[in-house]
Design a protein around this motif. Structure first.
Motif: not given
Ligand code: NAD
Ligand code: ZN
Ligand code: ZN
Length: 348
Positions: A83-87, A139-147, A32-36, A63-69
């Protein structure tokens, strides 16, 4: 690993030590990178028992609002590597009913859908790792930071869906009113801006600082609720009212205001779970004004939201908190002290 869990109805959540989940076939373990921290979690913490459709009883991780790697894809998972960044798409459906096949897993028609979704009966992302039951929810985030991107999966997606369903009303000279410009409302203002440059956006909030933020995010006019709010909004719309009124609070006073400023043939859209009720009769809301209560959004819409973020057309005001400060973050949200969205970052 550490996980911030709801341990019982109407009890304060706790940071607990739990095992790191093992991804089974088709599943993916996400670091988990970020959980809103969403206001819905506050409603959940205050609820006397499980809301309708809830799959399980506490304890479960919030925590239902998440992104990470991607940490480890389970057996058979293709298309994702460590290592792939994902939402993470949150409303987990069955994947096979008619609505799920259209990507509308928020409206899964079967009980095999994961009732309550993640962080709502299933373990959510306020932990070091999150088990996602199927790769299609990533869903892949590409260059966006998961946090930074985590809030796009709920504050972003829910607002986008609520605006997009009414976009045919938002022609040149139209008006949209957003009541409550916290985490979701700030996104809704930007979604109207992104989908209809020609629409006048009016933000309404009890908090003057939130109105200032809404202005920076594209609101043309800001209004404090009160006796003259209806008159002011009517004056701004040639006495006709707004084509779209989004109530991101859903309490009695905001619904009352919404019904007074939505125009004939308009849309009055209730997004907030404030527990209020809207009296409906022949003359109120205005004639042929439709009332709807959209829930979250679809998988393809989440991809569209990610595109808008990559194009820098939307931006979330994020305040980061370590996992051990999750209680503090919710207290600040409860007290109206979060300017945009509080995001828990277990791996800062
Ligand atoms: P938030 O706390 O970040 O924002 C709420 C905002 O409303 C704040 O700016 C607050 O000052 C303002 N407000 C409160 N009372 C008001 C009033 N009477 N008049 C005008 N403004 C007022 O909350 P959030 O995370 O943005 O969530 C907003 C609502 O949306 C919550 O009820 C939440 O449960 C709900 N929600 C619904 C969905 C859905 O799928 N429908 C998804 C996510 C959240
Ligand atoms: Zn939410
Ligand atoms: Zn389904």
């Amino acid at each position: 690993m550490r996980a911030f869990q709801l341990v019982g109805w109407q009890q304060p959540p706790e940071l607990r030590e739990v095992p790191v989940p093992e991804p089974g076939p088709g599943q993916v373990l996400v670091k988990v990178g970020g959980a809103g921290a969403c206001h819905s979690d506050l409603h959940l913490m205050e609820a006397p028992g499980p809301p309708p459709g809830f799959a399980t009883e506490p304890p479960f991780t919030l925590g239902h609002e998440n992104a990470g790697w991607v940490e480890s894809p389970g057996p058979g998972v293709t298309g994702f590597a460590p290592g792939d960044p994902v939402i993470v798409y949150g409303p987990w459906g069955c994947g096979t009913c008619a609505n799920c096949r259209e990507g509308k897993e928020n409206y899964c028609q079967t009980t095999r859908g994961q009732g309550g979704g993640l962080g709502g009966g299933h373990d959510g992302g306020m932990a070091e790792y999150l088990l996602v039951p199927a790769a299609r929810f990533l869903i892949p985030l590409g260059t966006l930071d998961p946090r930074q991107a985590a809030p796009l999966s709920d504050a972003g997606l829910t607002s986008y869906h609520a605006v997009k369903r009414s976009v045919h009303l938002l022609g040149a000279g139209s008006t949209a009113v957003v009541i409550g410009v916290g985490g979701l409302g700030q996104m809704a203002v930007q979604m109207v801006r992104a989908l209809s440059a020609a629409t006048t956006v009016i933000a309404v909030d009890t908090d003057a600082d939130k109105l200032e933020t809404a202005r920076r995010m594209g609101a043309d006019e800001v209004v404090l609720p009160g006796e003259d709010a209806v008159t002011r909004i009517k004056d701004m719309t040639g006495q006709q009212g707004a084509q779209l009124v989004l109530d991101m609070v859903g309490a009695d006073p905001t619904l009352r205001l919404a019904a007074q400023v939505a125009r004939v043939l308009g849309h009055l859209t209730i997004v907030g779970l404030g527990g209020g009720a809207l009296p409906v009769n022949f003359s109120s809301p205005a004639h042929e004004c439709s009332v709807a209560s959209p829930y979250w959004g679809s998988l393809p819409e989440l991809m569209e939201v990610i595109t808008l973020a990559r194009q820098q057309k939307i931006e979330m005001l994020v305040e980061r908190f370590p996992l051990e400060s999750a209680s503090e973050a919710y207290q600040l949200l409860h007290d109206g002290k979060i300017r945009g969205r509080a995001v828990i970052t277990p791996h800062p």
